[in-house]
Design a protein around this motif. Structure first.
Motif, PDB file in Angstrom:
ATOM      1  N   SER A  95       0.953  -1.381  -0.320  1.00 27.61           N
ATOM      2  CA  SER A  95      -0.389  -0.032   0.216  1.00 27.61           C
ATOM      3  C   SER A  95       0.989   1.266  -0.215  1.00 27.61           C
ATOM      4  O   SER A  95       2.383   1.100   0.126  1.00 27.61           O
ATOM      5  CB  SER A  95      -1.323   0.140   0.941  1.00 27.61           C
ATOM      6  OG  SER A  95      -0.246  -0.486   2.031  1.00 27.61           O
ATOM      7  N   LYS A  96       0.290   2.550  -0.432  1.00 25.73           N
ATOM      8  CA  LYS A  96       0.963   3.183   0.037  1.00 25.73           C
ATOM      9  C   LYS A  96       1.860   3.849   1.034  1.00 25.73           C
ATOM     10  O   LYS A  96       2.809   4.114   0.527  1.00 25.73           O
ATOM     11  CB  LYS A  96      -0.047   4.306  -0.531  1.00 25.73           C
ATOM     12  CG  LYS A  96       0.809   6.261  -0.871  1.00 25.73           C
ATOM     13  CD  LYS A  96      -0.404   7.230  -1.076  1.00 25.73           C
ATOM     14  CE  LYS A  96      -1.468   7.862  -0.805  1.00 25.73           C
ATOM     15  NZ  LYS A  96      -1.852   8.494  -0.544  1.00 25.73           N
ATOM     16  N   ASP A  97       1.301   3.327   2.009  1.00 26.94           N
ATOM     17  CA  ASP A  97       1.447   3.890   3.138  1.00 26.94           C
ATOM     18  C   ASP A  97       2.749   2.609   4.084  1.00 26.94           C
ATOM     19  O   ASP A  97       3.265   2.870   5.231  1.00 26.94           O
ATOM     20  CB  ASP A  97       0.445   4.367   4.145  1.00 26.94           C
ATOM     21  CG  ASP A  97      -0.774   2.624   4.570  1.00 26.94           C
ATOM     22  OD1 ASP A  97       0.291   1.985   4.082  1.00 26.94           O
ATOM     23  OD2 ASP A  97      -0.955   2.893   5.638  1.00 26.94           O
ATOM     24  N   GLU A  98       2.381   1.745   3.271  1.00 32.06           N
ATOM     25  CA  GLU A  98       3.661   1.033   2.999  1.00 32.06           C
ATOM     26  C   GLU A  98       3.244  -0.266   4.103  1.00 32.06           C
ATOM     27  O   GLU A  98       4.363  -1.710   4.673  1.00 32.06           O
ATOM     28  CB  GLU A  98       5.070   1.511   3.547  1.00 32.06           C
ATOM     29  CG  GLU A  98       6.065   1.756   1.984  1.00 32.06           C
ATOM     30  CD  GLU A  98       6.506   0.942   1.078  1.00 32.06           C
ATOM     31  OE1 GLU A  98       6.775  -0.069   2.144  1.00 32.06           O
ATOM     32  OE2 GLU A  98       6.581   0.990   0.000  1.00 32.06           O
ATOM     33  N   TYR A 182       7.934  -6.216  18.074  1.00 30.47           N
ATOM     34  CA  TYR A 182       8.194  -6.699  16.662  1.00 30.47           C
ATOM     35  C   TYR A 182       8.163  -5.175  16.029  1.00 30.47           C
ATOM     36  O   TYR A 182       6.860  -4.791  15.756  1.00 30.47           O
ATOM     37  CB  TYR A 182       7.179  -8.032  15.980  1.00 30.47           C
ATOM     38  CG  TYR A 182       7.786  -9.067  16.348  1.00 30.47           C
ATOM     39  CD1 TYR A 182       9.145  -9.937  16.777  1.00 30.47           C
ATOM     40  CD2 TYR A 182       7.032  -9.382  18.399  1.00 30.47           C
ATOM     41  CE1 TYR A 182       9.260 -11.308  17.400  1.00 30.47           C
ATOM     42  CE2 TYR A 182       6.742 -10.558  18.389  1.00 30.47           C
ATOM     43  CZ  TYR A 182       8.386 -11.399  18.158  1.00 30.47           C
ATOM     44  OH  TYR A 182       8.705 -12.570  18.959  1.00 30.47           O
ATOM     45  N   ASN A 183       9.469  -5.121  15.275  1.00 27.60           N
ATOM     46  CA  ASN A 183       9.300  -4.139  13.981  1.00 27.60           C
ATOM     47  C   ASN A 183       8.614  -4.320  12.761  1.00 27.60           C
ATOM     48  O   ASN A 183       9.375  -4.361  12.283  1.00 27.60           O
ATOM     49  CB  ASN A 183      10.905  -3.735  14.353  1.00 27.60           C
ATOM     50  CG  ASN A 183      10.885  -1.706  13.903  1.00 27.60           C
ATOM     51  OD1 ASN A 183      10.209  -0.902  13.488  1.00 27.60           O
ATOM     52  ND2 ASN A 183      11.972  -1.284  13.014  1.00 27.60           N
ATOM     53  N   THR A 184       7.581  -4.431  12.977  1.00 29.61           N
ATOM     54  CA  THR A 184       7.422  -4.841  11.593  1.00 29.61           C
ATOM     55  C   THR A 184       5.670  -4.401  11.889  1.00 29.61           C
ATOM     56  O   THR A 184       4.894  -4.299  12.942  1.00 29.61           O
ATOM     57  CB  THR A 184       7.512  -6.258  11.123  1.00 29.61           C
ATOM     58  OG1 THR A 184       6.805  -6.399   9.898  1.00 29.61           O
ATOM     59  CG2 THR A 184       6.604  -7.232  11.892  1.00 29.61           C
ATOM     60  N   SER A 185       5.139  -4.045  10.729  1.00 31.01           N
ATOM     61  CA  SER A 185       3.373  -3.705  10.245  1.00 31.01           C
ATOM     62  C   SER A 185       2.628  -5.089  10.538  1.00 31.01           C
ATOM     63  O   SER A 185       1.570  -5.208  10.217  1.00 31.01           O
ATOM     64  CB  SER A 185       3.372  -2.577   9.160  1.00 31.01           C
ATOM     65  OG  SER A 185       3.798  -1.350   9.430  1.00 31.01           O
ATOM     66  N   ASP A 222      -7.795   9.103   0.361  1.00 31.30           N
ATOM     67  CA  ASP A 222      -6.619   8.136  -0.012  1.00 31.30           C
ATOM     68  C   ASP A 222      -5.259   8.137   0.848  1.00 31.30           C
ATOM     69  O   ASP A 222      -4.251   7.688   0.544  1.00 31.30           O
ATOM     70  CB  ASP A 222      -6.315   9.286  -2.081  1.00 31.30           C
ATOM     71  CG  ASP A 222      -6.804   9.333  -2.421  1.00 31.30           C
ATOM     72  OD1 ASP A 222      -7.221   7.711  -3.009  1.00 31.30           O
ATOM     73  OD2 ASP A 222      -6.858   9.563  -3.241  1.00 31.30           O
ATOM     74  N   SER A 223      -5.055   7.937   2.020  1.00 31.53           N
ATOM     75  CA  SER A 223      -4.056   7.583   3.022  1.00 31.53           C
ATOM     76  C   SER A 223      -3.929   6.370   2.849  1.00 31.53           C
ATOM     77  O   SER A 223      -2.477   5.750   2.868  1.00 31.53           O
ATOM     78  CB  SER A 223      -4.581   7.935   4.308  1.00 31.53           C
ATOM     79  OG  SER A 223      -5.561   7.670   4.679  1.00 31.53           O
ATOM     80  N   PHE A 224      -5.115   5.370   2.082  1.00 35.20           N
ATOM     81  CA  PHE A 224      -4.925   4.045   2.044  1.00 35.20           C
ATOM     82  C   PHE A 224      -5.069   3.350   1.141  1.00 35.20           C
ATOM     83  O   PHE A 224      -6.193   4.060   0.245  1.00 35.20           O
ATOM     84  CB  PHE A 224      -5.872   3.226   3.269  1.00 35.20           C
ATOM     85  CG  PHE A 224      -5.706   1.871   2.805  1.00 35.20           C
ATOM     86  CD1 PHE A 224      -4.359   1.087   3.032  1.00 35.20           C
ATOM     87  CD2 PHE A 224      -6.978   0.811   2.023  1.00 35.20           C
ATOM     88  CE1 PHE A 224      -4.275  -0.525   2.837  1.00 35.20           C
ATOM     89  CE2 PHE A 224      -6.437  -0.117   1.776  1.00 35.20           C
ATOM     90  CZ  PHE A 224      -5.798  -0.659   2.141  1.00 35.20           C
ATOM     91  N   GLY A 322       9.257  -9.148  -1.853  1.00 37.53           N
ATOM     92  CA  GLY A 322       9.480  -7.492  -1.508  1.00 37.53           C
ATOM     93  C   GLY A 322      10.272  -7.557  -0.056  1.00 37.53           C
ATOM     94  O   GLY A 322      10.141  -6.496   0.261  1.00 37.53           O
ATOM     95  N   GLN A 323      10.761  -8.020   0.714  1.00 40.02           N
ATOM     96  CA  GLN A 323      11.249  -8.431   2.379  1.00 40.02           C
ATOM     97  C   GLN A 323       9.935  -8.596   3.013  1.00 40.02           C
ATOM     98  O   GLN A 323      10.511  -8.411   3.823  1.00 40.02           O
ATOM     99  CB  GLN A 323      12.177  -6.862   2.781  1.00 40.02           C
ATOM    100  CG  GLN A 323      13.278  -6.563   1.948  1.00 40.02           C
ATOM    101  CD  GLN A 323      14.115  -7.611   1.822  1.00 40.02           C
ATOM    102  OE1 GLN A 323      14.030  -8.168   2.296  1.00 40.02           O
ATOM    103  NE2 GLN A 323      14.342  -7.810   0.311  1.00 40.02           N
TER     104      GLN A 323
END
Length: 579
Positions: A95-98, A182-185, A222-224, A322-323
């Motif tokens: 997504s645009k916000d990663e 954990y440092n992940t979304s 459009d933030s998401f 993509g990781q």
């Protein structure tokens, strides 16, 4: 890798692959160096798979920039090859916000309760944070409202439905609070459940189109925003026949194995034995989610099984995703893979089996004349009977630890094993489960234990034939972490009917228990092992690879599974040969 699009050039130009001239334009697969149309017409326009090699300003095909492709040229620093063989090119678009990644878009066959027939619903499998509102109704039941819409082509801003993984806490706890360290979304250990399915039920899928516009998910502000241009995923690995087009079955049960993401294997012998063994006990097809099976021999093995139409290979590597599939935590990639496999298998198999590469399923050793000893047929039939009688949609079963995997064989044992399978090296398992690694104490000084679901490292199978079962994200040890629900919808099968053998046991090693624990003999079915051995020898490519690897292993200190370093153990843990 982003959402790479296919451009179109002059169809009369040629691409040169070795000595061959390929007309009709030509496409570059970022994952496998194959011309796109070699994958079949239905994969030809996959925008995440193909780069058009022809450009309007050139007469010859040119490759895309290395930095924009996956594995091109290899990666010597990380021992990566030029490409991982793959039959499925997943979208893996962020997504645009990663904070969210879409694994793929799907045509999900689903028959809602009360409906006369199933319909194909457009859906998305993803992981991460999407804009939702969690509320409670008058009865205190949580509801999920999607604060974004689905659009495709000239269909704009249709409603979205979000299906989250259920746990033993609230949706809010599992989605927003758990796994904070954990440092992940994305989903993580610690029961952070962000693997989700999005259904766009009001979107219409036009079968007459040869190419489909991107599916766009976006919020009002459009933030998401995420655009998914990949081909709609359909069941893979088998030709379309009357048998698998939702018509009444006439043969025995069909079982697809959703093999959890695999990494670390370089010796091809285990993957050969593993696949042959599961085929011998009743598995019809295997989805292999390949994280880093880079060795040429292992890739050659998977190519053989793909040619036999027995496996579907998924490039699940960190670079291809993509990781996303990094080992910050293994679980998020596992849940996504399991759910992807379940979605692809709906309506095309009877049951889906979920387990790991270091586990093998062991079936019933009874006298059922329909199946050989060790076959999974009786377990599948028992699960089907539980569904018919008590509406159980899946069945779980225990994990028994193969502790003999740690036993360093002596010279006499190695001589005995010279012409035998790796599976035959390990014929002893724990006599009883070890708490808390493989059970949980419930009372009477731990004489009373439970092994239900995660407490017994259980694995499970789920019905994927019945299209009235709502699609959902899949968990590790049961369909979901909500055990109150699981007790209603899952049957726990007995060990003598089915269990998994876990070729692990680090909890015994780390607590220095390997020389004091109780083991028991538990050899695998001789008839099944004979089938495995004969099948390997009967396939020239496999036999050559297997024999070469076995000869190489004979020159090393250990000839067993490569993820375990065996240790010296007392005589009672070794085979006893008559003098």
């Amino acid at each position: 890798m982003g959402n790479v699009g296919c451009a179109y050039g002059n169809a009369s130009r040629l691409i040169f692959l070795g000595r061959f001239q390929i007309p009709f334009g030509a496409y570059y697969s970022t994952l496998s160096f194959n011309a796109c149309y070699f994958r079949g017409v239905d994969r030809m326009y996959d925008s995440n798979m193909c780069w058009m090699l022809m450009h309007s300003e050139t007469k010859l095909a040119i490759p895309p920039p290395v930095e924009s492709t996956v594995h091109v040229g290899g990666d010597q620093a990380n021992n990566m090859p030029a490409a991982l063989m793959s039959d499925v090119e997943h979208a893996f678009v962020r997504s645009k916000d990663e904070k969210f990644i879409a694994i793929d878009r799907y045509l999900v066959s689903y028959q809602r309760p009360g409906a006369n027939r199933h319909k194909e619903v457009i859906g998305v499998l993803g992981d991460g944070l999407v804009p939702i509102t969690l509320e409670k109704d008058r009865d205190g039941k949580e509801t999920i409202r999607a604060d974004f819409t689905c659009s495709m082509g000239n269909q704009h801003n249709t409603p979205a439905t979000v299906l989250l993984m259920k746990g033993n806490k609230s949706y809010h706890e599992h989605y927003y609070v758990q796994g904070e360290k954990y440092n992940t979304s994305f989903s993580t250990n610690g029961d952070r459940f962000r693997t989700l399915i999005i259904l766009c039920e009001d979107l219409h899928y036009d079968k007459s189109l040869s190419r489909y516009p991107p599916l766009v998910l976006k919020s009002n502000d459009d933030s998401f925003y995420v655009s998914i241009g990949s081909t709609f995923a359909r069941p893979m690995g088998r030709p379309l026949t009357k048998r698998n087009q939702f018509e009444e079955k006439t043969n025995g049960p069909e079982l697809v194995h959703c093999l959890n993401p695999v990494y670390g294997l370089k010796d091809p012998r285990w993957i050969i034995e593993y696949l042959e063994y599961h085929r011998a006990i009743g598995v019809t097809h295997v989805h292999v989610y390949n994280v880093d099976l880079h060795s040429p021999d292992v890739q050659a093995v998977l190519q053989v099984y793909r040619a036999q139409n027995f496996v579907t290979r998924h490039d699940w590597s960190s670079k291809a995703s993509g990781q996303y599939t990094t080992r910050i935590t293994y679980e998020h990639a596992k849940w996504a893979a399991q759910t992807d496999c379940a979605l692809r298998s709906r309506g095309h198999f009877d049951y889906a089996l979920f387990s790991d590469i270091d586990e093998i399923a062991v079936g019933n050793y009874g006298s059922n004349p329909k199946y050989p000893p060790g076959h999974l047929g009786p377990a599948i039939e028992a699960c089907a009977a539980a569904k018919e009688k008590n509406e159980k949609i899946g069945c779980s079963f225990n994990s028994n630890t193969v502790t003999s995997v740690y036993t360093k064989l002596n010279s006499e044992e190695e001589s005995f094993m010279k012409d035998r399978l790796m599976l035959e090296r390990y014929d002893r398992i724990e006599a009883s489960p070890h708490c808390p690694a493989n059970c949980a104490c419930v009372g009477n000084g731990c004489k009373e234990v439970t092994r239900k679901y995660h407490q017994g490292r259980q694995k499970y199978m789920m019905n994927v034939r019945d299209l009235s079962i709502q699609p959902r994200p899949m968990w590790t040890h049961a369909i979901a972490r909500d055990y109150n629900e699981m007790d209603k919808v899952m049957e726990v099968l007995s060990d003598d009917l089915i269990h998994v053998r876990h070729f692990q046991g680090h909890w015994y090693l780390n607590k220095d228990l390997l020389n004091s624990m109780d083991e028991k003999e538990a050899p695998l079915s001789e008839s099944i092992l004979n089938v495995v051995s004969q099948s390997i020898k009967g396939t020239s490519e496999l036999n050559e690879i297997y024999s070469k690897a076995k000869d190489a292993a004979a020159k090393t200190s250990s000839q067993g599974v490569e993820w375990i370093k065996p240790v010296d153990r007392p005589d009672q843990y070794h085979r006893q040969f008559s003098k």
